[in-house]
Design an enzyme around this catalytic site. Structure first.
Site, PDB file in Angstrom:
ATOM      1  N   GLU A  75       0.845  -1.189   0.000  1.00  0.00           N
ATOM      2  CA  GLU A  75       0.000   0.000   0.000  1.00  0.00           C
ATOM      3  C   GLU A  75       0.884   1.245   0.000  1.00  0.00           C
ATOM      4  O   GLU A  75       1.868   1.342   0.745  1.00  0.00           O
ATOM      5  CB  GLU A  75      -0.861  -0.055   1.266  1.00  0.00           C
ATOM      6  CG  GLU A  75      -1.760   1.123   1.507  1.00  0.00           C
ATOM      7  CD  GLU A  75      -2.498   0.998   2.827  1.00  0.00           C
ATOM      8  OE1 GLU A  75      -3.310   1.876   3.137  1.00  0.00           O
ATOM      9  OE2 GLU A  75      -2.257   0.008   3.579  1.00  0.00           O
ATOM     10  N   ASP A 119       9.247  -4.654  17.523  1.00  0.00           N
ATOM     11  CA  ASP A 119      10.103  -3.510  17.217  1.00  0.00           C
ATOM     12  C   ASP A 119       9.259  -2.256  17.048  1.00  0.00           C
ATOM     13  O   ASP A 119       9.473  -1.469  16.150  1.00  0.00           O
ATOM     14  CB  ASP A 119      10.919  -3.774  15.949  1.00  0.00           C
ATOM     15  CG  ASP A 119      12.104  -2.796  15.810  1.00  0.00           C
ATOM     16  OD1 ASP A 119      12.550  -2.252  16.849  1.00  0.00           O
ATOM     17  OD2 ASP A 119      12.560  -2.575  14.679  1.00  0.00           O
ATOM     18  N   LYS A 121       8.145   1.351  17.537  1.00  0.00           N
ATOM     19  CA  LYS A 121       8.845   2.611  17.850  1.00  0.00           C
ATOM     20  C   LYS A 121       8.281   3.680  16.922  1.00  0.00           C
ATOM     21  O   LYS A 121       7.584   3.367  15.935  1.00  0.00           O
ATOM     22  CB  LYS A 121      10.348   2.449  17.649  1.00  0.00           C
ATOM     23  CG  LYS A 121      10.745   1.963  16.251  1.00  0.00           C
ATOM     24  CD  LYS A 121      12.219   1.672  16.148  1.00  0.00           C
ATOM     25  CE  LYS A 121      12.580   1.103  14.773  1.00  0.00           C
ATOM     26  NZ  LYS A 121      14.024   0.788  14.667  1.00  0.00           N
TER      27      LYS A 121
END
Length: 862
Positions: A75, A119, A121
């Site tokens: 996308e 992960d 962040k």
């Protein structure tokens, strides 16, 4: 973003839209680790069709001249990363909560499909031009073991102990230690991101990576209000819970986290709605580059070819239910909702007046009217009749009893002398009910039966062939009942013909499934389940005539922790009501003088949102053993002051009732880890797990004799069994006379002098009926109290017993003189399930104090 990865835009000529391409350069394609990581991310994202997760359309390899090129078609996004947004400072609290809700929903979708991100962040969170948050980069995604219903993918990778993956500053303590991780690791990272959104500064920061890791392991960030000068206290509590060092103290699911965040905004901003999937905004030019994906130096030649074949995802279906609105929002608990057939009125139970009463309230209204409010009894579980003219309910006292009243409370009459959870037949002429009142589906051990009675009166008849059966619901034809069963610790769903016959499984797998209800069209069954990591409503397609099912279950609600009782649906199927609930169990310590009977002020040892219930105190008085009555049921221990909490078992098995051995080195407990309830033993350090081989009996509440040479346990179906452990092959015998006037004994304590057993009595109806004492020498059982309790403990004089009852009273009973003394102590929290611990010197009482908040919700299908 990762170094070495190329990103570009291209045109999908077939579907006439721009897409983003993530390319693994040829120089790295020969690196197995990079290739596996690239493929893993693509396959991970491909399973996660959700508006808050970056969509992937295709993955594969193409011939681009000199060699193969590995690519993923994704996308195309326009906007900026959260890191870019934070470069200009902290976000307003309301905007941070808005983004946080979206992130939590995205994580919940990933966790439901069996993946943890690991992960999370600001760099991996993208804010689109239309203010939609997208989670990026699932390259570290880890499969979760969420049971048979969870989707997993081939060629994914776990993490061995000692391997650290993630980004320093947002990693959970278990991550930086290289320990096992799961979905709760993402919740910690989420807390760090939310803290940074609100304050503009990182939660954990140091001059070096080592300093940052030390902060994660040892320090707490300053309060939000301290940093910002003004931040909602409730938001700070949510952040604090996310950032707990121990995973078991955090939110246990992203759905619960989303619900908590939505509650912050929903009170002042109207109804909470599920986020519906939308298509990306049209792009005006192929040359417009998504800020999330830096340009590669070159665009793949094949990207613009008319022959490009993109494996498109199927368009996301709109959610089955769209508009969620709270019906009640007062402090305290409302429960057992029912909706009138025309969908205009809701009935529910509340104990705002001190006892459970039945109320009705118009949909859209704010004023509730009591229709069954007898101060001398507890009334709950209302159910509207299919013609809307009557309401059935049960009383929660003694063996229960089914009552019927007019829809506005007039002409109340008793229909049966026992029973709970009434359910009307479609023609309003019969009521089915069960013989056990369900408080906590995760903690029940009993055996329940289904009975059917004519509304006009007469003797009820028992429905055979069901096994354990609770909370029935009729099919629209009136020919079958659906119910849930507790077998060997499993919570599964079955149907059975009302006319009699064998049961048919509907859902029979590892997750906890309960309180089913048939949809009005007869094509599906809705039920509550913890599958996917949190408690929500699910549905499964079913053939009404045979009870057979086809496709696997699918979720109905998300972000609202749903029912512990059956949901209820209007006749046209457009409105559904259910109960949401947030609860915790905190250990409470009470100093006690067994001579004078005086008590000290109760102390809550741990006020975090755990579900730890004290079960026993070690012989030296230094350690507490707990059972965690949540979706996962494991054994914990801590120091006597509540510090140093440590998990002893950690798996999908349901482990309960831990008691210390005489030397304090091991714990005896019961578990379904072998396929049925059996007695087990484990060392205090979590090692040397082994089962007592007791001739295949299904047993609960195993107890060692004071000498440690014998073991007694209660049969799940009936009987109390005594095993001699002095030989390698334990000899087992069934004790005589453990049933008294139709009430069988469940043993919970062995007297210190070894001569007597104490426990509670339970009749055929399935509810506790009093305290029993069994004399081992004379093989006689006598009832010494009518108090309804399940936890009974001996004092060290082997004459008196101590127990708690639901109202919050602590009772000392002399089993010889029958003198009953209620201790003068005010409990800060009501006891959970009456189970508690007593130190060997009688001077410390420990129990699990229940804290809960529940509300009734209505959800509409537009």
């Amino acid at each position: 973003m990762w170094a070495g990865w190329a990103r570009c835009i291209a045109r999908d000529a077939k579907l006439n839209r721009d897409v983003a391409i993530k390319v693994l350069p040829e120089a790295f394609a020969s690196d197995p680790d990079r290739l596996a990581r690239f493929e893993r991310e693509a396959k991970s994202i491909a399973q996660l069709s959700h508006p808050n997760i970056l969509g992937i359309f295709d993955f594969g390899q193409a011939d681009a001249g000199q060699g193969g090129v590995t690519y993923a078609v994704m996308e195309l996004l326009e906007g900026e990363t959260l890191r870019d947004r934070l470069a200009s400072g902290a976000l307003p609290a309301r905007k941070a909560i808005e983004y946080a809700v979206q992130i939590a929903h995205g994580l919940a979708a990933a966790h439901d499909q069996g993946f943890a991100h690991r992960d999370l962040k600001p760099e991996n969170l993208f804010i689109t031009r239309d203010d939609r948050v997208k989670i990026l980069d699932f390259g570290l995604a880890k499969p979760l073991d969420l049971g048979a219903a969870s989707a997993t993918v081939a060629n994914t990778v776990g993490t061995a102990a000692g391997v650290v993956l993630g980004t320093v500053g947002y990693m959970a303590p278990e991550q930086v230690r290289g320990l096992a991780t799961d979905h709760r690791t993402d919740i910690f990272s989420f807390g760090a991101v939310l803290y940074e959104m609100v304050t503009g500064r990182r939660a954990f920061e140091g001059d070096t990576a080592a300093d940052t890791i030390s902060a994660i392991l040892n320090r707490e960030p300053p309060d939000l209000e301290t940093v910002t000068g003004a931040a909602p206290l409730a938001l700070d509590r949510i952040v604090r819970r996310c950032l707990e060092k121990k995973p078991e103290l955090r939110f246990q699911s992203s759905h619960d986290l989303a619900f908590a965040l939505e509650t912050l905004s929903a009170r002042g901003s109207g109804p909470v709605s599920e986020v519906a999937a939308t298509t990306p905004v049209a792009r005006s030019s192929r040359q417009r580059i998504a800020a999330a994906f830096p340009w590669a130096i070159a665009v793949l030649a094949v990207a613009g070819a008319a022959s490009w074949a993109i494996a498109m995802r199927a368009p996301a279906r709109p959610p089955f239910w769209q508009a969620f609105t709270p019906v009640t929002d007062a402090a305290g608990e409302e429960t057992s909702p029912s909706i009138s057939p025309d969908g205009s009125t809701i009935a529910y139970a509340s104990r705002a007046s001190g006892t459970w009463d039945i109320y009705v309230q118009r949909v859209g209204g704010r004023n509730a009217t009591a229709i069954a409010a007898d101060r001398e009894r507890n009334e709950t579980a209302p159910a509207f009749s299919p013609d809307g003219q009557s309401i059935a309910f049960h009383v929660s006292d003694g063996d229960g009893g089914i009552f019927i009243a007019g829809a506005t409370g007039e002409s109340s009459r008793r229909l049966t002398d026992f029973g709970f959870h009434p359910a009307w037949s479609p023609d309003s002429t019969r009521i089915a009910f069960s013989t056990e009142e369900i408080y906590e589906p995760a903690s029940r051990n009993g055996q329940s039966a289904i009975w059917v009675v004519d509304v006009a009166g007469g003797a009820p008849r028992r429905l055979d062939g069901t096994g354990d059966a609770a909370q029935p619901s009729w099919s629209p034809s009136g020919e079958r009942l659906v119910y849930w069963s507790n077998t060997g610790g499993q919570r599964d769903i079955f149907t059975v013909p009302v006319a009699g016959g064998p049961r048919t499984p509907v859902v029979e797998d590892a997750p906890l499934d309960w309180c089913p209800v048939w949809s009005p069209d007869g094509r599906s069954v809705l039920f509550a389940s913890n599958r996917g990591g949190s408690t929500n409503l699910w549905r499964i397609a079913i053939d009404e005539a045979s009870g057979r099912t086809g496709a696997p279950p699918e979720p109905v609600t998300g972000g609202v922790q749903a029912a512990l009782e059956q949901p209820a649906i209007s006749r046209d199927g457009t409105r559904l009501v259910f109960r949401s609930r947030i609860s915790a169990v905190s250990p409470v310590s009470i100093a006690f003088d067994p001579v004078s009977g005086r008590t000290g002020t109760p102390v809550v040892l741990d006020n975090s949102d755990t579900r730890l219930n004290p079960s026993d105190v070690s012989p030296d008085g230094r350690w507490i053993a707990y059972v965690n009555f949540g979706d996962r049921q494991d054994i914990f221990i801590s120091a006597i002051d509540g510090s140093g909490l440590r998990r002893i078992t950690d798996d999908v098995a349901r482990d309960r009732g831990p008691v210390w051995t005489a030397d304090g080195r091991s714990l005896v407990f019961y578990s379904n880890r072998g396929g049925q309830w059996d007695a087990w033993r484990i060392d205090r350090d979590g090692g040397n797990l082994r089962k007592f081989e007791l001739l295949g009996q299904q047993l609960i509440y195993p107890l060692l004799s004071p000498s440690g040479e014998q073991l007694v346990a209660t049969g799940v179906v009936d009987g109390v069994y005594l095993a001699d452990l002095r030989s390698a092959t334990a000899s087992v015998r069934r004790l005589e006379n453990t049933t008294l006037e139709g009430q069988r004994m469940t043993v919970t304590a062995w007297s210190p002098n070894g001569s007597k057993l104490a426990g509670y009595l339970i009749p055929q109806s399935g509810n506790k009926s009093g305290v029993g004492i069994y004399d081992l020498d004379s093989a006689t059982l006598r009832k010494v109290s009518g108090d309804r309790t399940s936890g009974v403990r001996w004092l060290s004089d082997s004459r008196r017993v101590l127990y708690l009852i639901e109202s919050g009273e602590v009772v000392v009973l002399d089993t010889v003189s029958s003198k009953r003394t209620v201790l003068d102590v005010r409990l800060p929290l009501l006891p959970f399930d009456d189970v508690f611990a007593l130190s060997k010197d009688d001077r410390t009482i420990l129990y699990g104090g229940a804290r809960s908040e529940s509300d009734i919700w209505i959800v509409e299908r537009k």
